[in-house]
Design a protein around this motif. Structure first.
Motif, mmCIF file in Angstrom:
data_model
loop_
_atom_site.group_PDB
_atom_site.id
_atom_site.type_symbol
_atom_site.label_atom_id
_atom_site.label_comp_id
_atom_site.label_asym_id
_atom_site.label_seq_id
_atom_site.Cartn_x
_atom_site.Cartn_y
_atom_site.Cartn_z
ATOM 1 N N GLY A 121 -50.200 41.884 -75.456
ATOM 2 C CA GLY A 121 -49.431 40.633 -75.427
ATOM 3 C C GLY A 121 -49.392 40.032 -74.040
ATOM 4 O O GLY A 121 -49.678 38.844 -73.847
ATOM 5 N N ASP A 122 -49.077 40.851 -73.058
ATOM 6 C CA ASP A 122 -49.022 40.359 -71.667
ATOM 7 C C ASP A 122 -50.400 39.913 -71.192
ATOM 8 O O ASP A 122 -50.534 38.938 -70.458
ATOM 9 C CB ASP A 122 -48.502 41.463 -70.731
ATOM 10 N N MET A 123 -51.404 40.664 -71.616
ATOM 11 C CA MET A 123 -52.772 40.326 -71.185
ATOM 12 C C MET A 123 -53.193 38.971 -71.744
ATOM 13 O O MET A 123 -53.805 38.158 -71.049
ATOM 14 C CB MET A 123 -53.756 41.412 -71.654
ATOM 15 N N ILE A 124 -52.863 38.744 -73.003
ATOM 16 C CA ILE A 124 -53.221 37.473 -73.648
ATOM 17 C C ILE A 124 -52.511 36.313 -72.942
ATOM 18 O O ILE A 124 -53.115 35.272 -72.659
ATOM 19 C CB ILE A 124 -52.874 37.519 -75.153
ATOM 20 N N GLN A 125 -51.249 36.516 -72.630
ATOM 21 C CA GLN A 125 -50.508 35.441 -71.958
ATOM 22 C C GLN A 125 -51.060 35.197 -70.557
ATOM 23 O O GLN A 125 -51.072 34.066 -70.076
ATOM 24 C CB GLN A 125 -49.023 35.771 -71.945
ATOM 25 N N GLU A 126 -51.531 36.251 -69.943
ATOM 26 C CA GLU A 126 -52.173 36.118 -68.621
ATOM 27 C C GLU A 126 -53.417 35.236 -68.744
ATOM 28 O O GLU A 126 -53.643 34.333 -67.940
ATOM 29 C CB GLU A 126 -52.556 37.512 -68.114
ATOM 30 N N ALA A 127 -54.212 35.491 -69.788
ATOM 31 C CA ALA A 127 -55.432 34.700 -70.016
ATOM 32 C C ALA A 127 -55.077 33.246 -70.308
ATOM 33 O O ALA A 127 -55.751 32.324 -69.844
ATOM 34 C CB ALA A 127 -56.225 35.292 -71.175
ATOM 35 N N GLU A 128 -53.995 33.049 -71.061
ATOM 36 C CA GLU A 128 -53.586 31.673 -71.386
ATOM 37 C C GLU A 128 -53.116 30.946 -70.119
ATOM 38 O O GLU A 128 -53.368 29.757 -69.957
ATOM 39 C CB GLU A 128 -52.500 31.685 -72.469
ATOM 40 N N ARG A 129 -52.465 31.695 -69.233
ATOM 41 C CA ARG A 129 -52.031 31.076 -67.962
ATOM 42 C C ARG A 129 -53.239 30.607 -67.148
ATOM 43 O O ARG A 129 -53.166 29.638 -66.420
ATOM 44 C CB ARG A 129 -51.214 32.079 -67.126
ATOM 45 N N SER A 130 -54.346 31.337 -67.314
ATOM 46 C CA SER A 130 -55.522 30.942 -66.532
ATOM 47 C C SER A 130 -56.353 29.887 -67.259
ATOM 48 O O SER A 130 -57.443 29.562 -66.835
ATOM 49 C CB SER A 130 -56.377 32.167 -66.191
ATOM 50 N N GLY A 131 -55.838 29.381 -68.380
ATOM 51 C CA GLY A 131 -56.467 28.214 -69.004
ATOM 52 C C GLY A 131 -57.107 28.440 -70.356
ATOM 53 O O GLY A 131 -57.714 27.532 -70.906
ATOM 54 N N HIS A 132 -56.996 29.638 -70.907
ATOM 55 C CA HIS A 132 -57.623 29.863 -72.222
ATOM 56 C C HIS A 132 -56.684 29.425 -73.336
ATOM 57 O O HIS A 132 -55.500 29.730 -73.310
ATOM 58 C CB HIS A 132 -58.009 31.331 -72.379
ATOM 59 N N SER A 133 -57.263 28.736 -74.301
ATOM 60 C CA SER A 133 -56.458 28.117 -75.353
ATOM 61 C C SER A 133 -55.811 29.140 -76.271
ATOM 62 O O SER A 133 -56.278 30.266 -76.430
ATOM 63 C CB SER A 133 -57.363 27.186 -76.168
ATOM 64 N N GLU A 134 -54.749 28.671 -76.924
ATOM 65 C CA GLU A 134 -54.016 29.501 -77.875
ATOM 66 C C GLU A 134 -54.896 29.924 -79.054
ATOM 67 O O GLU A 134 -54.668 30.959 -79.662
ATOM 68 C CB GLU A 134 -52.837 28.676 -78.412
ATOM 69 N N ASP A 135 -55.898 29.109 -79.357
ATOM 70 C CA ASP A 135 -56.682 29.352 -80.572
ATOM 71 C C ASP A 135 -57.879 30.270 -80.364
ATOM 72 O O ASP A 135 -58.596 30.580 -81.299
ATOM 73 C CB ASP A 135 -57.190 28.005 -81.135
ATOM 74 N N VAL A 136 -58.094 30.682 -79.115
ATOM 75 C CA VAL A 136 -59.272 31.508 -78.831
ATOM 76 C C VAL A 136 -59.068 32.917 -79.375
ATOM 77 O O VAL A 136 -57.952 33.429 -79.404
ATOM 78 C CB VAL A 136 -59.518 31.544 -77.294
ATOM 79 N N CYS A 137 -60.152 33.546 -79.787
ATOM 80 C CA CYS A 137 -60.149 34.937 -80.243
ATOM 81 C C CYS A 137 -59.311 35.792 -79.302
ATOM 82 O O CYS A 137 -59.514 35.785 -78.079
ATOM 83 C CB CYS A 137 -61.589 35.437 -80.267
#
Lengths: 434, 433
Positions: free
Chosen positions: B70-86
């Motif tokens: 969960g934290d890792m995904i949110q980290e990726a989203e903070r760096s610009g990856h969309s919510e809909d990405v795998c």
């Protein structure tokens, strides 16, 4: 007598329904779900049993046309008795909260203010339940709450007592009242008092008061044995029932729709927080279903949110939308975004009814997507749940079904909110009799 | 619920040690490392060059099961990856941003190469583009044509073999400094086939009543070695020999499927499941089935790394490169929808299942696209009821326990209702079932 009860614990309201041995509906009951499902289940069950007493009373009196007049008057006066009894409980509860140390200096002033408010509500109560009176809600919380608010404001202005303190006391007390369940004895007393009250100013009834009183007492003496109770809906896990008494609301809505309309093949149920598309066979057995997930846009709560945004009552949405001359296009399927779109459209000068019509269409488009995923619309189609009472929602639904599936028979019952409870009660009956 | 002791068999303990040793090898700095994917992975080929196999999907799963994704995904989203990405991708990107620590607590070394050996998932390509940007290492993108007509053609096979010869093997030689030896590959493939035979035997044991194993939740454990860094090794052969013994013992005792909380006391429902499981609430998800007495007797997810039980595929030492090509072409998500429908419908009939359940994954189109159509088709073919639930791979935000439980309960009761009504075959369905 043996009875079979279904209780549908929805996210917004809890419904109960009582069937007799022959699967005839004896009574229905509804209450707010609150945060306590145990209480909601007990209250709705008691309400359904009250409904059953009315049905049995009606049966005992026969089919004389004037009996309907008597029953309508009894219903109003019984509700008034019920309201007054709960009002007394509410006042007692408010009084107890005055003992809190924070009210030490203002206790007497608050007590006087509360007394003034409650006396006024008591005075107004008969008018609230007068013949032809229009109540926006039948729930005690809504009726007493709205009167308490406006009267407290007035009294606080006149007496200088803190309005916030009055509201705070009310908020705490109403929770106590909502956690109370009327006993059979209390209900019996209220029914008998209601009957006496009804005879005070009632004409055109061929049944004498004495005869009615004896008949009602006989009906009240009849034990309504809870032979089997089935629970369904979101709160079902909170019920003190063994597992075999719990049924999924999907199955209950499917069977309930079949009970009301045996030709039903597709069911749409829009509840407070979920939308279900259900396919059933000729026996009312579910063959397929789909539900919304992760997002409750397009459910009953969506309408509640929009009503709040527009500062109008939930029940006013449909009628306003029905006056639309065109349907504004609302793109968003998200409740919050739709709220923003609504304000945007208003600022552009679009008419409120047109925007509301668009919002109703947006909800129904979401429902149509769920129906499609469950297998589409097969004749006959039945629409159930609280939103089925909203005429604008129904209008949009009819139109969308026609556009997508052609002419289909669409069933909507005035009692559609009880569909899940009816299915539950039918399961209860089958558990014992099959 | 999740705090209780987990019951582990010997084979599971051995597998755990195998995975642990592989992570130690990957993070040791003593060998070259390739990052690759589970579907159609070329483990035997990597072994020919002594290259360790690191699988980002497996890392995401490991992190999800440890409640870290969960934290890792949110980290990726903070760096610009969309919510809909795998969410596998985001868990991987987030893991890198958070220090790239492997499940053994040691930092991952940068990979020496990226090997994409299955392009049926378009996201894989994008994922590796991101990793290539990050690591600037040699990257091989093996193009695997989609088997749109249901059967791979000779042209497709030749095309993959050509890529193996011209692109994949030369890059591996360059990265490792080791010359390719086809006999070494043959030997590994022989070992692969040996383990694969046991794997298929195991899959088919769930035709029994009660099924001694769960082929979805339990299946992901049983699949582990064959779909990851161990196919072609002696370790995998030993693992599957031991697993076979364990299952034979279960059969002899008449036990129901093993779960994380011990043996299921009773088998009430037999399901075929399509789609990957949810990893963030894996145990809770499995418990919903186990508590209801539901066992999964077959699943498409246990074919995601390769399909062995449908058309008899085994790695073939006599045709090594062609066999690798067939393996890549045959993975479940590279099959067209009619083939997937046929596969699942056959499972329903052959495994005497009560119905098909689809777990639709929010961020995985490779699986999700066409699932509802498949559901309808399979219902029509078999006359058995289907149901649809929605979760995600490794994003904990998309597992709504109440919603999933509600649908599962409804589905199990629906099966009960149909049984009471006198079987599943209604209307004109399943005339041939």
């Amino acid at each position: 007598m043996r009875t079979f009860i279904g209780i549908d614990l929805g996210s917004t309201t809890t419904k109960a329904l009582v069937l007799d041995e022959n699967q005839k509906i004896l009574g229905r009951g509804i209450t707010n779900s609150r945060s306590n499902y145990d209480v909601a289940a007990s209250v709705s069950k008691q309400e359904a049993k009250i409904g059953a007493r009315f049905t049995l009373f009606h049966q005992a009196l026969g089919d004389d046309g004037s009996v309907d007049v008597l029953l309508a008057n009894l219903e109003r006066n019984f509700r008034l008795e019920q309201f007054l009894a709960e009002l007394v409980q509410l006042e007692t509860s408010c009084d107890m909260y005055l003992d809190h140390p924070r009210f030490a200096d203002t206790k007497n002033a608050l007590r006087e203010a509360l007394a003034a408010v409650f006396r006024q509500i008591e005075l107004e109560a008969p008018a609230i339940y007068a013949p032809g009176a229009n109540r926006k809600s039948d729930f005690f919380r809504d009726i007493a709450g709205s009167r308490f608010m406006s009267l407290s404001e007035k009294v606080s202005k006149e007496s200088g007592v803190s309005f916030d303190a009055l509201l705070n006391i009310y908020d705490k007390s109403i929770l106590d009242i909502e956690a109370m369940v009327s006993t059979d004895e209390m209900v019996a007393k209220q029914l008998l008092n209601g009957l006496s009250r009804a005879y005070r100013d009632m004409g055109g009834v061929n049944v004498s008061e004495a005869e009615a009183m004896v008949t009602l007492q006989k009906v009240l003496a009849l034990e309504l044995e809870e032979t089997y109770v089935v629970g369904t809906g979101y709160g079902r896990v909170r019920l003190p029932f063994p597992k075999e008494h719990i049924r999924s609301e999907i199955l209950c809505h499917g069977l309930g729709a079949h009970m009301m309309f045996p030709g039903t093949r597709t069911v749409l149920d829009i509840g407070g927080q979920d939308t279900k598309g259900i396919q059933v066979d000729e026996h009312g057995i579910v063959t397929n279903f789909q539900m919304n997930d992760r997002c409750a846009a397009g459910c009953g709560r969506y309408l509640g949110y929009i009503a709040d945004e527009m500062k109008i009552g939930l029940h006013e949405l449909g009628p306003i939308a029905m006056t639309a001359t065109k349907t504004t296009r609302i793109n968003s399927t998200c409740t919050v975004f739709a709220g923003a779109e609504l304000r945007d459209r208003l600022s552009l000068g679009e008419k409120r009814p047109d925007i509301l019509a668009g919002l109703h269409r947006a909800i129904m488009l979401r429902a149509m997507s769920i129906i499609a995923r469950s297998g589409g619309v097969t004749d006959q189609f039945t629409f159930t749940g609280g939103v089925a009472k909203n005429e604008a929602a129904v209008k949009e639904l009819r139109q969308l079904i026609k556009e997508n599936y052609g002419e289909k028979t669409i069933n909507i019952s005035a009692e559609s909110i009880y569909t899940g409870a009816l299915g539950g009660a039918s399961f209860a009956h089958r558990s014992v009799n099959n | 619920m999740s705090g209780a002791e987990v019951t582990k068999s010997n084979s599971q303990l051995i597998q755990k040690a195998m995975i642990s040793r592989n992570y130690d090898r990957i993070t040791s700095g003593e060998c070259k490392v390739s990052s690759t994917f589970v579907p159609g992975n070329l483990n035997e080929l990597l072994m020919c060059f002594d290259i360790a196999n690191n699988l980002p999907e497996i890392n995401a799963i490991q992190n999800a099961m440890r409640k870290k994704s969960g934290d890792m995904i949110q980290e990726a989203e903070r760096s610009g990856h969309s919510e809909d990405v795998c969410t596998y991708v985001k868990a991987d990107i987030g893991m890198m941003a958070k220090g790239n620590i492997a499940p053994n607590g040691k930092p991952f070394r940068d990979p020496d190469m990226l090997l994409l050996s299955y392009s049926g998932c378009f996201t894989f390509m994008k994922w590796f583009e991101l990793l290539r940007e990050q690591y600037k290492c040699p990257t091989v993108m093996l193009h695997v044509p989609y088997a749109a007509d249901g059967q791979p053609t000779q042209n497709m096979r030749d095309y993959i073999v050509k890529q193996l010869k011209d692109e994949v093997i030369p890059t591996m030689e360059k990265v490792s400094g080791i010359k390719f030896d086809i006999d070494r590959l043959r030997e590994y493939l022989r070992k692969s086939a040996q383990a694969e035979n046991n794997l298929v035997w195991m899959l088919e044991q769930s035709k029994r009543r009660p099924s001694p194993i769960d082929c979805y939740f339990g299946g992901v454990y049983y699949m582990g070695p064959i779909f990851t860094a161990f196919r072609g090794t002696d370790e995998a052969i030993q693992y599957y020999d031991l697993l076979r013994l364990e299952i034979e013992e279960r059969i002899a005792k008449g036990l129901c499927a093993q779960t994380l909380d011990g043996d299921m006391p009773e088998e009430k429902y037999r399901l075929v499941v399509e789609g990957p499981p949810n990893w963030t609430s894996f145990r809770e998800f499995w418990q919903m089935f186990a508590e209801a007495g539901a066992v999964v007797v077959a699943s498409s997810y246990t074919k995601v790394g390769g399909v062995y039980d449908y058309d008899g595929f085994r790695h073939d030492p006599d045709h090594p490169l062609e066999s690798l090509a067939d393996y890549c072409l045959g993975v479940y998500t590279n099959r067209n929808l009619p083939t997937r429908v046929d596969m699942l419908a056959r499972n329903l009939k052959e495994y005497d299942a009560d119905g098909l359940l689809i777990n639709s994954i929010k961020s995985c189109n490779s699986f999700s696209a066409g699932q509802l159509v498949m559901l309808r088709e399979i219902e029509k073919l078999t006359g058995k009821p289907g149901a649809f639930i929605e979760t995600d791979l490794v994003d904990p935000r998309y597992f709504s326990a109440a919603n999933v439980k509600n649908r599962l309960e409804s589905y199990f009761q629906m099966i009960d209702q149909k049984r009471r009504a006198g079987g599943f075959i209604t209307g004109n369905a399943a005339a041939s079932a």
